[in-house]
Design an enzyme around this catalytic site. Structure first.
Site: not given
Lengths: 501, 501
Positions: A282, A226, A245, A221-222
């Site tokens: 991503c 994160g 991640e 995620g962001s």
């Protein structure tokens, strides 16, 4: 607000009340149930885990129409992409089943006793064992492959760890359908269904990161979320591994020779890559290092044509759209940034009549004007072309870059020295380097690395994709001078996977 | 206070002013120098790293007399132990040299392209590469094996990572001598000497944990300091892996049958183990589960005889002694704890005429009276015998235990079921299980695990001892469709270490 709604990104409207956020008491019970399943998973052994993973793959496929329909309605990613993603998710479950069945991942080794040295060396047998219950945060942009039965769950189960999935708010209905597939797979395989638990709601996620029963966390995620969860995991009385991640600018370098030889091909290719599914990957190439001058102009011209021809994209959520438009605005506010092509300008960030629409954009800046305002991820269908005259300036910029998941280099044979220099500059920064290709598209094989230095991930030692992904959920244990009968089966002299060292 | 003194634990007096603590500016320069050495190490390749590690082993041996003399004066661990530790340190350097030379640790694999699937799979080649400069905190209780050229340094260098060693204040002179050995080894091998840097002082350590150039940290020491440094590493703008090896109670279980058959042997053995070098081992057996009744009494009687016969121990430092005596006091303040044997009672904690002396102690408590006041590490020559009547109570206690480095079980053949149940209970808690033996003594082989769940370590996925220790300092990178000439040598088709998967 405890209501969990299924939302249609194409209309921006709530479609259905799916459930309530998981209560504090229920969250605690989910962690405890996962803890109870842990021992059971160990006792079942690798073949049973392989079987249930394969059954789960089949159960997803049996429900393909309903799953793809629900996911398309909840994410607007389109049926063709979602069909491919579901196939990938099933094949991922089967790959991890093969890994579990094979058993080599356990690194089972024995070093013999040596009585004739001082001090004497005992017999040692080492094996990797599951860490215990894993908390998996599902991602918004992969409703199958990074969700309930996605890669993190598959690798945790393959390793022998039960899983609590914190569902993503972008696709609750899809999540419940995937859970139905799991329950059937578990029932068919005679496997404890409690090995996978679902929870809903951000506070459930935060609570579980701190639950003593959770032994590792994976997150996609962001950067902001994160970071927050990483810090919670690190601040526990007993810190646990947090595999996040998070983000990446994913530099994309085109040499002078490549631009000369293949301008149009690369321009079209990179535009397709950064606009794929609204750029909501991503691994999206975000910073395009393109030569100044006519060859680079041709390249950007081809990309601009593709951008101008693109329809508006439906973004995953109101927040994704808002963040994307804000990021675009920030880039455009840099005095050195100009617009090469744009489908539609940033609209009122808070209105979404007709859905979470946003247009693609290709921006441009001279390499000398780069700063931190530009060199940051903008999640969505946008890339910034950085025009350079001297490859040395590119090398210098790459060497100062923050971590990313992937880099790409387009070169020609006579430019091997330049390609090597770019490789040397990006190697410390990324988990994967792509040659004459595009970073979107992450093949699920043993040799894949989906990871990289911060802020690509919170832990660069691992990959969240491929058959090494289960290494995140394993730890070594050594048995010293143990009787054969006490040893785990895979450490006994009769075990096929045991290696003498 | 910036002065770094060499202190004699046998007198408690300062002997020599060795140097000053490293200044803020010098610390920054050390990190930068290590950063510059990183590229150079990569270019030198594995054979050059193997060579310098072997030269370092030889350079230590050439200085054995001076090193052992200095270390004995600074730690009072005794020449025979220090001779063995130096031999272990050299053999550790040679083992890691072999690992570097062999190259299999890189896990170099290739998965072939598949053009006929949808989407096509690219060719992927994966290899583990060094993470960059590593900060190593030397330990007080191993002036060679966990210090300047100890296992952490050896494994970091083998992996291709430069090292900054934060020297332990307990043995600064020994550290400088070891650094002299390194410099000679580097000069002889034509290797960059800057690949190892030394710093002194706690503030230097804290500064480096936060230095952007440091990419991983290893630490061996106390729970309190380890926790503080772990939190600093996690709070960085770019968090880095922190491998702390902190503490442990190391449960030691004797079954009824083993007590009946081998009471005296086990009693003497465990006393020797928990008093070895003043009990200043992180693998010291701290909690001894011993049957109630005459067999257990005989076992403790034998241990008590050994304790009573022991001379006072010279502890490593004033702080180690103070913490040990405070821990002993806290245990004795528990109303259920009684003293089985003691060399000398706790003295004035702040006086040490005649050196940092402390006596051994064997305490006892009924299993029903255990609480958190008892179940905690007390670093020094002390163990607590926990008397039990029902092995089920032992299993229950073990299942609730915090993490530890090692557990030990003494049983008999007919008790295989009990030994198996103890094994099952301790497996989630420890990194190593010893059968019919003693946990002190950590063999340096491929199958060793020196690690375990918190608070044994901050990261249970790794071992700080053995040939897998370098995995802590490696991360994967994948090359996608790369030209052969661009690939690292070990990923080319011609490489001996490349595996097809």
């Amino acid at each position: 607000v405890r209501d969990v709604w299924s939302i249609d990104p194409r209309s921006g409207q709530r479609v259905r009340l799916v459930c309530e956020s998981t209560s504090t008491a229920e969250v605690g019970e989910a962690a405890r149930a996962a803890g109870r399943a842990a021992g059971e998973l160990g006792r079942r052994g690798r073949p049973a885990r392989a079987l249930v993973l394969r059954r789960a793959a089949g159960a997803l496929e049996e429900r393909a129409d309903r799953l793809i329909g629900a996911a398309d309605r909840e994410t607007a990613l389109g049926k063709s992409r979602l069909t491919a993603e579901l196939a990938r998710t099933s094949s991922q479950l089967r790959l991890l089943a093969d890994v579990a069945e094979d058993g080599a991942y356990q690194e089972a080794i024995v070093t013999p006793a040596q009585a004739d040295v001082d001090p004497p060396v005992p017999e040692l047998r080492r094996i990797l064992i599951p860490v215990g219950p894993v908390l998996v945060f599902a991602a918004g942009n992969f409703p199958f492959a990074f969700s309930v039965l996605g890669g993190d769950t598959a690798s945790a189960l393959a390793a022998g760890c039960p899983v609590v999935v914190k569902c993503h708010p972008g696709h609750p209905e899809t999540s419940l359908l995937a859970m139905e597939a799991w329950r059937q797979a578990a029932a068919d395989a005679g496997f404890p269904g409690d090995a996978v638990q679902l929870v809903f709601g951000d506070s459930a996620g935060r609570q579980l990161v701190q639950d003593p029963g959770i032994r590792a966390v994976s997150f996609t995620g962001s950067l902001a979320v994160g970071r927050e969860l990483h810090d919670l995991a690190a601040a526990r009385p007993d810190p646990v591994p947090f595999y996040g991640e998070l983000s990446g600018v994913n530099p994309f370098v085109v040499t002078a020779g490549a631009a000369r030889e293949r301008a149009e091909e690369i321009g079209r290719g990179v535009a397709a890559s950064f606009m794929l599914n609204g750029g909501q990957f991503c691994t999206k190439p975000g910073l395009l290092f393109v030569p100044a001058g006519p060859d680079g102009d041709r390249l950007l011209g081809a990309a601009a044509t593709a951008v101008a021809a693109s329809a508006q994209f439906v973004m995953l959520s109101a927040k994704t759209r808002r963040d994307y438009l804000a990021g675009q605005q920030m880039l455009l506010s840099h005095p050195g940034v100009t617009t090469v092509a744009q489908t539609a300008g940033p609209e009122e960030a808070d209105s979404y009549q007709g859905g979470f629409l946003a247009g693609a954009a290709l921006l441009e800046i001279a390499i000398g004007e780069l700063n931190g305002q530009v060199v940051r991820e903008c999640f969505g269908p946008l890339a910034v072309a950085i025009r350079y005259s001297d490859i040395a300036d590119v090398i210098s910029q790459l060497s100062g870059l923050q971590g990313a998941l992937a880099a790409a280099v387009h070169g020609t044979e006579p430019e091997a020295g330049i390609v090597a220099a770019v490789t040397e500059a990006v190697t410390p920064k990324v988990g994967r380097i792509v040659y004459d290709g595009y970073p979107t598209g992450v093949a699920v094989t043993s040799a894949m690395t989906h990871g990289g230095p911060w802020p690509a991930t919170t832990n660069a030692l691992h990959s969240s994709v491929g058959s090494t992904a289960l290494r995140r959920f394993l730890r070594p244990v050594t048995y010293q001078n143990a009787p054969q009968a006490i040893l785990p089966a895979d450490l006994r002299d009769t075990a096929g996977v045991l290696q003498a060292c």
